[in-house]
Design an enzyme around this catalytic site. Structure first.
Site, mmCIF file in Angstrom:
data_model
loop_
_atom_site.group_PDB
_atom_site.id
_atom_site.type_symbol
_atom_site.label_atom_id
_atom_site.label_comp_id
_atom_site.label_asym_id
_atom_site.label_seq_id
_atom_site.Cartn_x
_atom_site.Cartn_y
_atom_site.Cartn_z
ATOM 1 N N HIS A 124 -3.745 13.861 0.846
ATOM 2 C CA HIS A 124 -3.996 12.899 1.930
ATOM 3 C C HIS A 124 -2.853 12.908 2.937
ATOM 4 O O HIS A 124 -3.083 12.989 4.150
ATOM 5 C CB HIS A 124 -4.194 11.500 1.359
ATOM 6 C CG HIS A 124 -4.276 10.427 2.411
ATOM 7 N ND1 HIS A 124 -5.335 10.318 3.292
ATOM 8 C CD2 HIS A 124 -3.409 9.422 2.746
ATOM 9 C CE1 HIS A 124 -5.129 9.297 4.106
ATOM 10 N NE2 HIS A 124 -3.975 8.738 3.804
ATOM 11 N N GLU A 148 -10.570 3.819 3.253
ATOM 12 C CA GLU A 148 -9.678 4.584 2.392
ATOM 13 C C GLU A 148 -9.994 4.201 0.952
ATOM 14 O O GLU A 148 -9.931 3.023 0.591
ATOM 15 C CB GLU A 148 -8.205 4.291 2.718
ATOM 16 C CG GLU A 148 -7.806 4.741 4.120
ATOM 17 C CD GLU A 148 -6.298 4.793 4.345
ATOM 18 O OE1 GLU A 148 -5.572 4.001 3.712
ATOM 19 O OE2 GLU A 148 -5.857 5.638 5.143
ATOM 20 N N ARG A 187 -8.492 3.700 13.047
ATOM 21 C CA ARG A 187 -7.560 4.811 13.287
ATOM 22 C C ARG A 187 -6.999 4.836 14.696
ATOM 23 O O ARG A 187 -5.860 5.282 14.912
ATOM 24 C CB ARG A 187 -8.255 6.141 13.004
ATOM 25 C CG ARG A 187 -8.763 6.300 11.594
ATOM 26 C CD ARG A 187 -7.634 6.207 10.579
ATOM 27 N NE ARG A 187 -8.145 6.385 9.216
ATOM 28 C CZ ARG A 187 -7.390 6.218 8.143
ATOM 29 N NH1 ARG A 187 -6.116 5.867 8.244
ATOM 30 N NH2 ARG A 187 -7.911 6.382 6.944
ATOM 31 N N GLU A 213 -9.074 3.867 -2.769
ATOM 32 C CA GLU A 213 -7.803 3.757 -3.482
ATOM 33 C C GLU A 213 -7.999 3.056 -4.823
ATOM 34 O O GLU A 213 -8.997 2.382 -5.043
ATOM 35 C CB GLU A 213 -6.800 2.930 -2.653
ATOM 36 C CG GLU A 213 -6.696 3.355 -1.194
ATOM 37 C CD GLU A 213 -5.498 2.756 -0.467
ATOM 38 O OE1 GLU A 213 -4.648 2.119 -1.129
ATOM 39 O OE2 GLU A 213 -5.421 2.938 0.757
ATOM 40 N N ASP A 216 -9.300 0.225 1.688
ATOM 41 C CA ASP A 216 -8.340 -0.166 2.723
ATOM 42 C C ASP A 216 -8.932 0.214 4.084
ATOM 43 O O ASP A 216 -8.614 1.268 4.640
ATOM 44 C CB ASP A 216 -7.022 0.560 2.450
ATOM 45 C CG ASP A 216 -5.958 0.195 3.454
ATOM 46 O OD1 ASP A 216 -5.994 -0.920 3.987
ATOM 47 O OD2 ASP A 216 -5.073 1.046 3.708
ATOM 48 N N THR A 235 -9.135 -5.755 3.688
ATOM 49 C CA THR A 235 -8.961 -4.841 2.570
ATOM 50 C C THR A 235 -9.856 -5.369 1.459
ATOM 51 O O THR A 235 -9.720 -6.537 1.076
ATOM 52 C CB THR A 235 -7.495 -4.825 2.089
ATOM 53 O OG1 THR A 235 -6.644 -4.538 3.200
ATOM 54 C CG2 THR A 235 -7.273 -3.791 0.995
ATOM 55 N N GLU A 276 -10.292 12.268 7.239
ATOM 56 C CA GLU A 276 -10.101 13.577 6.610
ATOM 57 C C GLU A 276 -11.428 14.323 6.454
ATOM 58 O O GLU A 276 -11.513 15.528 6.719
ATOM 59 C CB GLU A 276 -9.459 13.405 5.233
ATOM 60 C CG GLU A 276 -8.027 12.899 5.268
ATOM 61 C CD GLU A 276 -7.580 12.474 3.879
ATOM 62 O OE1 GLU A 276 -7.047 13.329 3.155
ATOM 63 O OE2 GLU A 276 -7.799 11.290 3.521
ATOM 64 N N LYS A 335 -4.848 -2.048 10.069
ATOM 65 C CA LYS A 335 -5.162 -2.219 8.651
ATOM 66 C C LYS A 335 -5.375 -3.683 8.263
ATOM 67 O O LYS A 335 -6.022 -3.963 7.255
ATOM 68 C CB LYS A 335 -3.985 -1.717 7.801
ATOM 69 C CG LYS A 335 -3.603 -0.276 8.038
ATOM 70 C CD LYS A 335 -4.436 0.648 7.175
ATOM 71 C CE LYS A 335 -3.832 2.034 7.115
ATOM 72 N NZ LYS A 335 -4.556 2.870 6.139
ATOM 73 N N ASP A 395 0.854 -1.179 0.000
ATOM 74 C CA ASP A 395 0.000 0.000 0.000
ATOM 75 C C ASP A 395 0.895 1.236 0.000
ATOM 76 O O ASP A 395 1.778 1.370 0.855
ATOM 77 C CB ASP A 395 -0.892 -0.017 1.247
ATOM 78 C CG ASP A 395 -2.068 0.938 1.116
ATOM 79 O OD1 ASP A 395 -2.425 1.311 -0.012
ATOM 80 O OD2 ASP A 395 -2.636 1.301 2.163
#
Lengths: 367, 367
Positions: free
Chosen positions: A106, A167, A203, A169, A199, A223, A322, A219, A99
């Site tokens: 970001h 996430e 946090r 991606e 992903d 995924t 974010e 993580k 990754d």
């Protein structure tokens, strides 16, 4: 038509009681490739044997499929199976999963959130595409439920993550391997196609664990990838975004590998963000060159993902951390609901288009 | 005798012109298991199918092999092949590779070297076994040459690593998988055996790249493992080293999983260090519990390594960066030579014993 002859992504499907095998999506149907092309490589339960054949075979097969679909459809018709009759599986067997962290916005946003008051970007960020290895064994196909992970949230604190995030991606799927000790050649000689990646990230677990060896349990629980792998050949390309400093040597760009892909993040049916892939700082040819410059070999089925795609605007951010600024600015959903991080039962779908093409979607529900 | 009936490690071997298959080492010979035990699982070119059978099968097979070797040897003799007639291969197919950081002394030494003047241990270190994913595709068997990697050594600086190093570790090989979402059960129900690991490291590449997502190219070019996997059942065990704070919950120790293994690092024929595995802070049952507490699944062939084994004494350090204090205190070799980091042609062998057992060795030459 959507999913037309300019698209033709590959996936793995099965009909009830039958073994998974390789197909190509055409409209709302799947072309059963093994009988349609009289080629047993497509009878495999993953794309890997076909991907290993290399670029010429990829191109020739695509031409062959287009000819079948634009020629006498009476011949091909028996091999077109309605989507509602099939189940979609993980399209390829993941070898290694890497990754990256290729979005300037970001990386800057995360820097501001995790290290307020410091320079948002680390000193190395503009010199190399930062990346790390993820867990290949928990890469799952769209639709697989995602269980909220438990873990250490701080010293002496254990429990279910309270900051479950996504996430958005793009993932790049390697077809042609390399020998150990030799960096990869041209990007298009190795990379077969593109998948959408979610992903999933916890946090709070990540923040406590990640110094100094990077993300691990925050993580590794799941995924998700889209069931359809879009061939590289199909994707509209753009020049990469300007870089400062301009990288030389092995990181010199190999061509226009900026990708004109528009992502959307849909939370419980509501579009909450529209990240533009064209805003990415490091291009995928640079990721591949970096990943192998030390002689690390590639295997068929290697997956490397871009990292979260975030554009410069607030509604173009590719993660909830974010979009809600670490939970301080909740998102409003229809019906008066709000979200900071994900709740039980939430469904997140990431979908994408590229010009007239669709890349489909990757979806998952928490719980 | 060395490699006697209390040892019996498993590996994969081939005779000239024949396919690789599973064998057990006995003295200076290899027992060809498929014909000796009339079991086709051992005709596979990797240990994975056998490892997937689980703990009862592992135990019963070991008993069966001991009986064969201590019974009428005339029956077994035809299946014992002299080592000099065979080639040894990678013993298992690596699924995911995780590297931990479980030595208090190693983590403290690295902290002092990389972050002088700060607290050597990060705040999380005593609360969890820090770990990260490595590259499974570049795990190679002992004897594979290791090419010095090139990479970025700093801003605008590119070239061959000038700080090529080793890390002496133990690796734990998973036999029995888990489902996603469920933490692993008892350690001995999942882990088949132990291998020696040399986690080759390019310290200059690593130092520049590793913030914030951890080591990547500084490690991914090669990781070597010993050809023989010692069954967990064979290993002498000790209580784990006391821990402060004593971990509770999922990190509570499951039994005495301190291992009485003595490592030696041999550089060009000279023993340069003797790391004691018994000094490790986090035990392998704790590593397994941590790795899966978030629901990350295990697959047959998963390899997780301890991280560098360093004891409290200067001559017990498991890497050159520690032994030479980042190159400031060169090692003296016979003939007046010195070393800071590795030079072309250098051979590093890590070997280990556990009580009367030998775990064999993992060896590699640079160049």
């Amino acid at each position: 038509m959507s999913w037309g002859v300019d698209n033709l992504p590959y996936g793995v499907f099965s009909c009830p009681g039958e073994r998974p095998r390789v197909g190509v999506r055409y409209g709302d149907r799947v072309l059963d490739l093994a009988p349609a092309l009289h080629d047993e490589v497509f009878a495999a339960p993953s794309l890997n044997p076909f991907m290993a054949r290399g670029r010429t075979a990829w191109h020739d097969t695509r031409t062959l499929i287009r000819n079948k679909l634009t020629g006498d459809l009476a011949v091909t018709e028996p091999h077109l199976i309605p989507l509602e009759h099939v189940r979609l599986h993980m399209p390829f067997e993941v070898a290694d999963y890497v990754d990256f962290y290729c979005s300037l916005e970001h990386a800057s946003n995360i820097g501001r959130i995790f290290r307020p008051g410091s320079e948002p970007l680390q000193p190395n960020w503009r010199h190399l595409p930062v990346g790390y290895h993820g867990r290949a064994g928990t890469v799952v196909v769209s639709g697989t439920p995602v269980k909220r992970p438990s873990g250490q949230l701080g010293p002496g604190e254990f429990g279910p993550s309270r900051k479950l995030d996504i996430e958005a991606e793009l993932g790049f799927v390697v077809g042609v391997p390399t020998e150990m000790g030799s960096p990869a050649g041209a990007f298009e000689d190795h990379v077969f196609g593109v998948t959408l990646v979610n992903d999933w990230s916890a946090r709070d677990i990540q923040a406590w664990e990640y110094v100094p060896l990077g993300p691990f349990l925050g993580k590794s629980f799941a995924t998700s990838v889209s069931p359809w792998v879009t061939p590289l050949e199909a994707l509209p390309r753009l020049p990469g975004r300007p870089q400062d400093p301009e990288p030389g040597g092995y990181l010199r760009r190999q061509g226009d590998w900026g990708l004109d892909v528009h992502l959307e993040i849909v939370l419980n049916g509501e579009v909450v963000s529209r990240p533009p892939y064209s805003a990415m700082y490091w291009t995928p040819d640079q990721m591949l060159a970096h990943m192998t410059v030390n002689g690390a070999s590639l295997r068929t089925g290697d997956l490397f993902a871009s990292g979260t795609v975030s554009g410069p605007e607030p509604d173009q951010r590719g993660s909830l951390i974010e979009l809600t600024w670490n939970g301080t600015e909740p998102i409003k959903l229809p019906g008066g609901e709000t979200r900071t991080f994900l709740q039980e039962g939430d469904t997140v779908t990431i979908r994408a288009t590229a010009g007239d093409l669709t890349l489909g979607e990757v979806s998952g529900t928490v719980g």
